[in-house]
Design a protein around this motif. Sequence first.
Motif, PDB file in Angstrom:
ATOM      1  N   VAL A 152     -16.715 -62.575  36.271  1.00  0.00           N
ATOM      2  CA  VAL A 152     -17.891 -63.448  36.386  1.00  0.00           C
ATOM      3  C   VAL A 152     -17.798 -64.578  35.371  1.00  0.00           C
ATOM      4  CG1 VAL A 152     -20.402 -63.562  36.248  1.00  0.00           C
ATOM      5  CG2 VAL A 152     -19.284 -61.522  37.191  1.00  0.00           C
ATOM      6  N   ASN A 153     -17.907 -65.804  35.863  1.00  0.00           N
ATOM      7  CA  ASN A 153     -17.843 -66.985  35.015  1.00  0.00           C
ATOM      8  C   ASN A 153     -19.231 -67.486  34.613  1.00  0.00           C
ATOM      9  OD1 ASN A 153     -16.032 -68.862  33.733  1.00  0.00           O
ATOM     10  ND2 ASN A 153     -16.708 -70.420  35.188  1.00  0.00           N
ATOM     11  N   ALA A 154     -20.253 -67.180  35.415  1.00  0.00           N
ATOM     12  CA  ALA A 154     -21.599 -67.711  35.166  1.00  0.00           C
ATOM     13  C   ALA A 154     -22.121 -67.308  33.795  1.00  0.00           C
ATOM     14  CB  ALA A 154     -22.545 -67.226  36.252  1.00  0.00           C
ATOM     15  N   ARG A 200      -6.753 -70.080  47.483  1.00  0.00           N
ATOM     16  CA  ARG A 200      -5.819 -69.017  47.867  1.00  0.00           C
ATOM     17  C   ARG A 200      -6.084 -67.704  47.135  1.00  0.00           C
ATOM     18  NH1 ARG A 200      -3.952 -70.940  52.564  1.00  0.00           N
ATOM     19  NH2 ARG A 200      -2.567 -72.747  52.357  1.00  0.00           N
ATOM     20  N   ALA A 201      -6.996 -67.697  46.169  1.00  0.00           N
ATOM     21  CA  ALA A 201      -7.184 -66.513  45.327  1.00  0.00           C
ATOM     22  C   ALA A 201      -7.522 -65.253  46.122  1.00  0.00           C
ATOM     23  CB  ALA A 201      -8.243 -66.796  44.267  1.00  0.00           C
ATOM     24  N   PRO A 202      -8.463 -65.284  47.076  1.00  0.00           N
ATOM     25  CA  PRO A 202      -8.754 -64.039  47.799  1.00  0.00           C
ATOM     26  C   PRO A 202      -7.554 -63.499  48.575  1.00  0.00           C
ATOM     27  CG  PRO A 202     -10.534 -65.614  48.084  1.00  0.00           C
ATOM     28  CD  PRO A 202      -9.407 -66.356  47.453  1.00  0.00           C
ATOM     29  N   ALA A 203      -6.772 -64.399  49.182  1.00  0.00           N
ATOM     30  CA  ALA A 203      -5.596 -63.954  49.924  1.00  0.00           C
ATOM     31  C   ALA A 203      -4.559 -63.365  48.983  1.00  0.00           C
ATOM     32  CB  ALA A 203      -4.994 -65.113  50.714  1.00  0.00           C
ATOM     33  N   ALA A 204      -4.420 -63.948  47.789  1.00  0.00           N
ATOM     34  CA  ALA A 204      -3.478 -63.410  46.807  1.00  0.00           C
ATOM     35  C   ALA A 204      -3.905 -62.016  46.359  1.00  0.00           C
ATOM     36  CB  ALA A 204      -3.394 -64.354  45.607  1.00  0.00           C
ATOM     37  N   ALA A 205      -5.201 -61.846  46.090  1.00  0.00           N
ATOM     38  CA  ALA A 205      -5.700 -60.539  45.679  1.00  0.00           C
ATOM     39  C   ALA A 205      -5.512 -59.509  46.786  1.00  0.00           C
ATOM     40  CB  ALA A 205      -7.168 -60.650  45.287  1.00  0.00           C
ATOM     41  N   ILE A 263     -10.866 -61.554  41.806  1.00  0.00           N
ATOM     42  CA  ILE A 263     -10.891 -63.006  41.739  1.00  0.00           C
ATOM     43  C   ILE A 263     -11.972 -63.418  40.748  1.00  0.00           C
ATOM     44  CG2 ILE A 263     -10.003 -63.359  44.076  1.00  0.00           C
ATOM     45  CD1 ILE A 263     -12.877 -63.582  45.067  1.00  0.00           C
ATOM     46  N   GLY A 264     -12.066 -64.713  40.503  1.00  0.00           N
ATOM     47  CA  GLY A 264     -13.095 -65.240  39.627  1.00  0.00           C
ATOM     48  C   GLY A 264     -14.288 -65.714  40.439  1.00  0.00           C
ATOM     49  N   GLY A 265     -15.420 -65.024  40.294  1.00  0.00           N
ATOM     50  CA  GLY A 265     -16.635 -65.411  40.998  1.00  0.00           C
ATOM     51  C   GLY A 265     -16.579 -65.104  42.478  1.00  0.00           C
ATOM     52  N   TRP A 266     -17.621 -65.542  43.179  1.00  0.00           N
ATOM     53  CA  TRP A 266     -17.635 -65.352  44.627  1.00  0.00           C
ATOM     54  C   TRP A 266     -18.339 -66.490  45.361  1.00  0.00           C
ATOM     55  CZ3 TRP A 266     -20.384 -62.310  41.199  1.00  0.00           C
ATOM     56  CH2 TRP A 266     -21.768 -62.367  41.261  1.00  0.00           C
ATOM     57  N   TYR A 298      -6.574 -60.537  37.793  1.00  0.00           N
ATOM     58  CA  TYR A 298      -7.442 -61.536  38.409  1.00  0.00           C
ATOM     59  C   TYR A 298      -6.641 -62.775  38.776  1.00  0.00           C
ATOM     60  CZ  TYR A 298     -11.513 -58.851  36.902  1.00  0.00           C
ATOM     61  OH  TYR A 298     -12.443 -57.864  36.733  1.00  0.00           O
ATOM     62  N   PHE A 299      -6.857 -63.244  39.990  1.00  0.00           N
ATOM     63  CA  PHE A 299      -6.286 -64.509  40.426  1.00  0.00           C
ATOM     64  C   PHE A 299      -7.319 -65.592  40.144  1.00  0.00           C
ATOM     65  CE2 PHE A 299      -3.886 -61.319  42.618  1.00  0.00           C
ATOM     66  CZ  PHE A 299      -2.591 -61.799  42.576  1.00  0.00           C
TER      67      PHE A 299
END
Length: 265
Positions: A60-62, A252-257, A25-28, A244-245
């Motif tokens: 990581v987007n940061a 929903r990204a974590p569930a998709a991953a 996923i993107g970030g956390w 990456y979702f």
Amino acid sequence: MAREGAQSTPGGTMPPTAPRIRVGIGGWNYAPWRGTFFPPGLPHRLELAHASRQLTAIEVNATYYRTLQPATFASWREQTPPGFVFSLKASRFATNRKVLATAAEPIARFVGSGIAELGDKLGPLLWQFMPTKRFDPGDFEAFLQLLPQRVGERPLRHVLDVRHESFACQAYLDLARRYRCTTVYTDAPQFPAIPDAASELAYLRLMRSSADCPTGYRPDAIAAWAQGARAWTAMGPQREVFVYFINGAKERAPAAAAELIRALA
């Protein structure tokens, strides 16, 4: 989110993903994931440790917005289990400019900011361009010539997220290939999907998650992405896939991953 066949680790489980297929996923640090993806009451300082034991990679987007310190990258390395990988989005000061050939200083600043502290957890570097940035062969080649091949003793892999339809041409793909760069394959309504079948690395950013679907993407779509990832790696021993979702219905990204990891298992 422990799954049958997962390998135990001190802080949770490492999902049984094929070693050359990474899903994340993107970030956390995202508030809507607290109490759903993250257990209720989990301290924010433990969110990376938790996420890295449910997934196999994080984009990581940061790093796109600001320069981080070497100690930050070292801390990420220490918090995550063996085999986990970070993709880092490169500085916007390198890519969001009218003349890309002038990007030498921000490229050097980003690569020299301490990313080598991630060690073998350093994955591809993602260079994302503005949707309005058109393909200018001369200027784009000048930019690619600035990308370093190593940081310290570690080889670097560069991924190009080009989001204007003018890049959907053979001239661009040939140029990227000449400099050993991979092109992002984007699943999104607003950006072109540019396949790069000749690259050994496939880098997918899936952006069509729907809030109405508990897993973001429907199960049949997840199954299709899993089949495609397997087919890609079956074409050669050096082939890898990062999935990456991103965006869409981000909640929903974590569930998709997790669903894709299950499909791959």
